[in-house]
Scaffold this active site. Structure first.
Site, short mmCIF file in Angstrom:
data_model
loop_
_atom_site.label_atom_id
_atom_site.label_comp_id
_atom_site.label_asym_id
_atom_site.label_seq_id
_atom_site.Cartn_x
_atom_site.Cartn_y
_atom_site.Cartn_z
N GLY A 155 1.01 -1.25 -0.11
CA GLY A 155 -0.06 0.00 -0.02
C GLY A 155 0.92 1.35 0.14
O GLY A 155 1.94 1.08 -0.28
N ALA A 238 3.88 -3.70 10.90
CA ALA A 238 2.37 -4.05 10.24
C ALA A 238 1.33 -3.83 11.67
O ALA A 238 1.05 -2.91 12.07
CB ALA A 238 2.11 -5.18 9.45
N ARG A 239 1.23 -5.03 12.26
CA ARG A 239 0.39 -5.36 13.35
C ARG A 239 1.08 -6.49 14.12
O ARG A 239 1.31 -7.35 13.41
CB ARG A 239 -1.11 -5.44 13.23
CG ARG A 239 -1.78 -4.20 12.97
CD ARG A 239 -2.08 -3.35 13.99
NE ARG A 239 -2.96 -2.05 13.98
CZ ARG A 239 -2.24 -0.83 13.71
NH1 ARG A 239 -1.06 -0.78 13.72
NH2 ARG A 239 -3.18 -0.09 13.76
N GLU A 268 0.32 -6.99 22.53
CA GLU A 268 0.91 -5.75 22.94
C GLU A 268 0.17 -4.87 24.18
O GLU A 268 -1.17 -4.85 23.83
CB GLU A 268 1.46 -4.99 22.03
CG GLU A 268 0.57 -4.16 21.10
CD GLU A 268 1.00 -3.44 19.80
OE1 GLU A 268 1.95 -4.03 19.03
OE2 GLU A 268 0.69 -2.15 19.53
N HIS A 286 5.62 0.00 19.44
CA HIS A 286 4.79 0.56 18.55
C HIS A 286 4.76 2.29 18.25
O HIS A 286 3.91 3.00 18.51
CB HIS A 286 3.43 0.21 18.97
CG HIS A 286 1.97 0.37 17.93
ND1 HIS A 286 1.23 -0.58 17.94
CD2 HIS A 286 2.15 0.96 16.67
CE1 HIS A 286 0.64 -0.38 16.81
NE2 HIS A 286 1.06 0.44 16.14
N ILE A 287 5.98 2.43 17.66
CA ILE A 287 6.16 3.89 17.51
C ILE A 287 6.56 4.39 16.21
O ILE A 287 7.04 5.42 15.89
CB ILE A 287 7.44 4.39 18.31
CG1 ILE A 287 8.73 3.85 18.17
CG2 ILE A 287 7.15 4.30 20.06
CD1 ILE A 287 10.11 4.18 18.54
C1 DGY Z 1 -1.45 3.09 12.89
O1 DGY Z 1 -1.78 4.30 12.49
O2 DGY Z 1 -2.22 2.37 12.44
C2 DGY Z 1 -0.23 3.06 13.73
O3 DGY Z 1 0.05 1.57 13.89
C3 DGY Z 1 -0.58 3.69 15.09
O4 DGY Z 1 -1.46 2.86 15.60
#
Ligand code: DGY
Length: 326
Positions: A155, A238-239, A268, A286-287
């Site tokens: 993306g 990603a996640r 997390e 997660h930054i």
């Molecule tokens: C998002 O914008 O999805 C980032 O991972 C922050 O949560």
């Protein structure tokens, strides 16, 4: 009638002040997470809610908050929001794309480089007082320039990473995505679509940027890690949940891949103990989108979406298209 909104997450005061120009606002004034019952209680009589990628907005909450018309998130990822449930109840969902693309790509690249060049590991070694002498193989890592960059999820952020790799570091870029990019988008990136197995086999540095969904749950597990080169690195911005963290911890412990850079984790802020114990992994909380300017833009976009939707205008960055309108 007064329109009321809840700012469910502690956020910049100027964002709350902007919302207060339009609505009666109740804001989370402290860096604490509200439980779902607390959220439901506070959402009574409120038409809008400002969230991040953290507050679970599901059918239970929606059914308990019948006045809710807008869920506006300052995150681009919205796997915390049950979008079909919102759509079915006429609730508009918005997210925060675009404003974080370049910042997040910078971070993904930095994390990949830190992993390849063993920056965190060597810094810990130095701080611990272990550095006695120069040695030819001291923290010898992997080159980034000229190495094959693999991107899973192409993306906006994936493309921004590809641009950095191809134009800045002379990296051949391969990617896997459900849909292939148009040739005119691929060409300037020198990017080549490959199937997932080839992506795993060929990448020297693999970066995950795929959105989380049931379809991408554990997209990288033991079988996928086994296809990667033993010299390869894996970076996840990603996640959590896209990677099977237990399988990754084992692969790192057994040196089946060279290293990993992880900004997101399953469950997390808890982190798998095997990842905490590994030396060949760079861990960040997660930054990826966290620069002061970008986080402000993300929050302001969510506020502007609330103002638009509850004011009866079109959302700026809609996720769904519910039939009930303001
Ligand atoms: C998002 O914008 O999805 C980032 O991972 C922050 O949560």
């Amino acid at each position: 009638m007064t329109t009321r909104v809840l700012v469910a997450r502690h956020v910049y005061p100027e964002v709350v002040a902007r919302l207060a120009e339009h609505f009666e606002v109740e804001a989370n004034e402290a860096p604490v997470d509200w439980s779902q019952p607390e959220l439901i209680r506070r959402l009574q009589g409120k038409q809008g809610v400002f969230v991040a990628g953290t507050e679970p907005i599901d059918a239970t909450l929606l059914d308990a908050c019948p006045d809710l018309r807008a869920v506006c998130s300052m995150a681009v990822g919205y796997n915390n929001i049950d979008v079909p449930a919102c759509t079915a109840r006429g609730v508009q969902v918005t997210n925060a794309p675009d404003v974080l693309t370049e910042t997040t790509a910078d971070f993904g690249f930095a994390l990949m480089m830190a992993t390849a060049r063993r920056i965190a590991e060597s810094e810990h070694y130095l701080r611990a007082g272990h550095w006695q002498r120069w040695a030819y193989d001291l923290f010898a890592g992997a080159d980034v320039h000229g190495a094959t960059l693999g991107i899973f999820g192409m993306g906006r952020i994936g493309q921004a990473i590809a641009r950095r790799g191809a134009l800045g570091f002379g990296m051949p870029v391969i990617y896997h995505n459900r849909s292939r990019l148009a040739p005119e988008v691929e060409a300037p990136l020198g990017a080549r679509w490959v199937d997932k197995a080839d992506l795993l086999r060929q990448a020297d540095h693999l970066i995950l940027v795929v959105p989380y969904s049931p379809a991408s749950h554990h997209a990288i597990g033991a079988a996928e890690l086994a296809l990667m080169k033993p010299t390869a690195t894996l970076t996840n911005i990603a996640r959590g949940g896209v990677v099977d963290d237990a399988a990754l911890a084992q692969a790192l412990a057994e040196r089946r891949i060279a290293g990993a850079g992880l900004d997101v984790f399953e469950g997390e802020p808890q982190v798998h103990p095997g990842l905490l114990a590994a030396t060949n992994v760079v861990l960040t909380p997660h930054i990826a989108s966290a620069t002061a300017a970008t986080r402000r833009r993300m929050a302001m976009l969510a506020a502007d979406n609330l103002i638009a939707v509850l004011g009866g205008a079109a959302p700026l960055t809609p996720v769904n298209a519910p039939s009930r309108s303001g």
